[in-house]
Design a protein around this motif. Structure first.
Motif, PDB file in Angstrom:
ATOM      1  N   GLY A 173       0.751  -1.203  -0.009  1.00 55.77           N
ATOM      2  CA  GLY A 173       0.017  -0.149  -0.004  1.00 55.77           C
ATOM      3  C   GLY A 173       0.964   1.164   0.066  1.00 55.77           C
ATOM      4  N   MET A 174       1.894   1.236   0.916  1.00 57.31           N
ATOM      5  CA  MET A 174       2.993   2.202   0.779  1.00 57.31           C
ATOM      6  C   MET A 174       4.219   1.350   0.230  1.00 57.31           C
ATOM      7  SD  MET A 174       1.431   5.023   1.889  1.00 57.31           S
ATOM      8  CE  MET A 174      -0.347   4.819   1.914  1.00 57.31           C
ATOM      9  N   ALA A 175       5.350   2.280  -0.142  1.00 55.22           N
ATOM     10  CA  ALA A 175       6.360   1.714  -0.668  1.00 55.22           C
ATOM     11  C   ALA A 175       7.603   1.983   0.369  1.00 55.22           C
ATOM     12  CB  ALA A 175       6.656   2.110  -2.002  1.00 55.22           C
ATOM     13  N   ASN A 176       8.596   1.106   0.550  1.00 58.11           N
ATOM     14  CA  ASN A 176       9.727   1.335   1.195  1.00 58.11           C
ATOM     15  C   ASN A 176      11.077   0.835   0.542  1.00 58.11           C
ATOM     16  OD1 ASN A 176       9.985  -1.394   2.452  1.00 58.11           O
ATOM     17  ND2 ASN A 176       7.993  -0.751   3.169  1.00 58.11           N
ATOM     18  N   ASP A 190      10.438   4.629   4.410  1.00 49.31           N
ATOM     19  CA  ASP A 190       9.148   4.603   3.391  1.00 49.31           C
ATOM     20  C   ASP A 190       9.453   5.736   2.246  1.00 49.31           C
ATOM     21  OD1 ASP A 190       8.278   2.549   4.956  1.00 49.31           O
ATOM     22  OD2 ASP A 190       6.834   3.866   5.925  1.00 49.31           O
ATOM     23  N   THR A 191       9.223   5.362   1.064  1.00 51.06           N
ATOM     24  CA  THR A 191       9.480   6.284   0.001  1.00 51.06           C
ATOM     25  C   THR A 191       8.220   7.062  -0.271  1.00 51.06           C
ATOM     26  OG1 THR A 191       8.739   4.667  -1.770  1.00 51.06           O
ATOM     27  CG2 THR A 191      11.089   4.768  -1.057  1.00 51.06           C
ATOM     28  N   GLY A 192       7.006   6.434   0.216  1.00 49.10           N
ATOM     29  CA  GLY A 192       5.662   7.305  -0.258  1.00 49.10           C
ATOM     30  C   GLY A 192       4.647   6.377  -0.584  1.00 49.10           C
ATOM     31  N   PRO A 240      15.707  10.992   5.753  1.00 48.38           N
ATOM     32  CA  PRO A 240      15.224   9.675   6.549  1.00 48.38           C
ATOM     33  C   PRO A 240      16.267  10.059   7.759  1.00 48.38           C
ATOM     34  CG  PRO A 240      16.658   9.224   4.529  1.00 48.38           C
ATOM     35  CD  PRO A 240      16.269  10.718   4.231  1.00 48.38           C
ATOM     36  N   PRO A 241      15.823   9.198   8.874  1.00 50.71           N
ATOM     37  CA  PRO A 241      14.686   8.549   9.050  1.00 50.71           C
ATOM     38  C   PRO A 241      13.394   8.812   8.651  1.00 50.71           C
ATOM     39  CG  PRO A 241      15.585   8.688  11.059  1.00 50.71           C
ATOM     40  CD  PRO A 241      16.505   9.482  10.330  1.00 50.71           C
ATOM     41  N   SER A 279       8.818   8.530  -6.945  1.00 50.95           N
ATOM     42  CA  SER A 279       9.404   8.686  -5.524  1.00 50.95           C
ATOM     43  C   SER A 279      10.295   7.364  -5.307  1.00 50.95           C
ATOM     44  CB  SER A 279       8.038   8.694  -4.481  1.00 50.95           C
ATOM     45  OG  SER A 279       7.408   7.699  -4.845  1.00 50.95           O
ATOM     46  N   ILE A 280      10.030   6.258  -5.716  1.00 51.87           N
ATOM     47  CA  ILE A 280      10.837   5.115  -5.710  1.00 51.87           C
ATOM     48  C   ILE A 280      12.201   5.387  -6.243  1.00 51.87           C
ATOM     49  CG2 ILE A 280      11.375   2.913  -6.224  1.00 51.87           C
ATOM     50  CD1 ILE A 280       8.227   2.213  -5.642  1.00 51.87           C
TER      51      ILE A 280
END
Length: 369
Positions: A173-176, A190-192, A240-241, A279-280
């Motif tokens: 659901g989110m990306a990391n 988490d990238t967004g 980050p973090p 964003s990734i």
């Protein structure tokens, strides 16, 4: 010595419960084998109740308390179904590692007293399955000043560190992202947004739970102004973090950005896909100029999204984590089986360079059968 664990995961997409039976052998290197896995759908009524708790509303304590028990029962059912398929008895499994279903994540910087809440009562899971259950993995890290997320980089390091620059990106659901540097350093955040808004938009306009292969997004065109408005969100520029969730990236966020614009639903879907890819890719570019990018999570099956990533990252090779023995669909659940193992062995499993915690620590509480 060979050890059997079960990992349970229900992510931000709120579509199913992943249950994976995992065999671990040795320590360094650790051999990991997926014995079997199932994907148990979450009912429409339960999904609706979960999503309703992801934002403030009336009678939250009553609703959360009941849903906690119901999710515990659903997780236990998934474990029972998995064991029946494999003819493995509960006595042969050392422990279950259950992440639980996140309904609220308030990391440092977002609220005066940070917290993270996952539902899926581990007492219920342990009692109904007869298997010791390890759960509540995020809060110890947060007590030590960390984000409590993402947690997977510690497992990614154990499973995929290679001595060269390698990134692991989970698109749920989110990306990391997990950055596994050639120097041995582990970083991540988490990238967004990942699939959450893509799923929301396709369900709203086409009545589908997800955009299969990203075909609908591929049929549209990226709207430059909407793309710029979405990418202007301060989260993307925050160092980050950091961690995020539906509290930040939700339908209201999208609708606010669309104010005054006129574009087709397909073009909106294409723009959302481009935002996830951009964003990734920005996170990957900030890590290294080239290397190997391993994808896991539901987004690994989104061909349109993978193609957008490849166009933005021409010097990176992109593959599913299955290339190294753990299919991307099951990687997070396998990770929580590993977290349970770490806890029972008295070993730390957070990664302070990722979360910002003051030190490494053992995560999770143990709930005996």
């Amino acid at each position: 010595m060979s050890e059997l664990y079960i990992g349970l995961m229900s992510g931000t997409s709120v579509d199913s419960i992943d249950a994976v039976l995992v065999e671990f052998e040795g320590n360094s290197p650790l051999h990991t084998r997926v014995v079997d896995a199932i994907d148990q759908p979450i009912s429409a009524s339960m999904r609706e109740a979960i999503l309703a708790l992801c934002a403030p509303g009336p009678s939250e304590i009553d609703r959360a308390g009941q849903l906690d028990r119901q999710l515990g029962e659903a997780f236990a059912e998934a474990v029972t179904s998995l064991l029946q398929r494999t003819s493995i008895s509960p006595a042969e499994v050392l422990a279950i590692g259950s992440h639980g279903q996140t309904v609220r994540h308030r990391p440092p910087g977002s609220i005066a007293i940070p917290f993270s809440m996952q539902l899926g009562d581990p007492n219920t899971i342990a009692s109904l399955t007869g298997i010791t259950t390890v759960a509540d993995f995020r809060r110890r890290d947060m007590v030590l000043g960390g984000q409590g997320a993402p947690l997977m980089p510690a497992f990614h390091h154990a499973a995929f560190a290679s001595g060269c620059d390698r990134a692991v990106v989970n698109i749920g659901g989110m990306a990391n992202i997990t950055e596994l540097g050639a120097d041995g350093e582990v970083r991540g955040y988490d990238t967004g947004p990942g699939n959450a808004l893509l799923d929301y938009w396709v369900e709203l306009h086409r009545g589908q739970r997800f955009d299969r292969d990203g075909a609908w997004a591929a049929s549209g065109r990226v709207h430059p102004e909407l793309f710029e408005r979405l990418m202007a969100d301060p989260y993307f520029a925050t160092e980050p973090p950091k961690s995020t969730g539906r509290e930040n990236f939700n339908p209201g966020w999208l609708e606010s950005a669309m104010g005054g614009l006129h574009l087709s639903p397909a073009d909106t879907q294409a723009t959302l896909s481009e935002v996830t890819a951009a964003s990734i890719a920005g996170a990957v570019d900030a890590f290294a100029q080239s290397g190997e990018l391993l994808i896991c999570g539901g987004g690994a099956r989104n061909l349109d999204l993978i193609q957008r990533l490849q166009r933005r990252l021409p010097t990176w090779s992109i593959a599913d984590t299955g290339k190294y023995g753990i299919a991307g669909d099951w990687l997070e659940a396998v990770g929580f089986a590993w977290f349970a193992r770490q806890t029972l062995h008295g070993l730390p499993s957070n990664c302070p360079t990722v979360t910002g915690a003051s030190r490494s620590t053992i995560l999770g509480g143990i709930y005996p059968a």
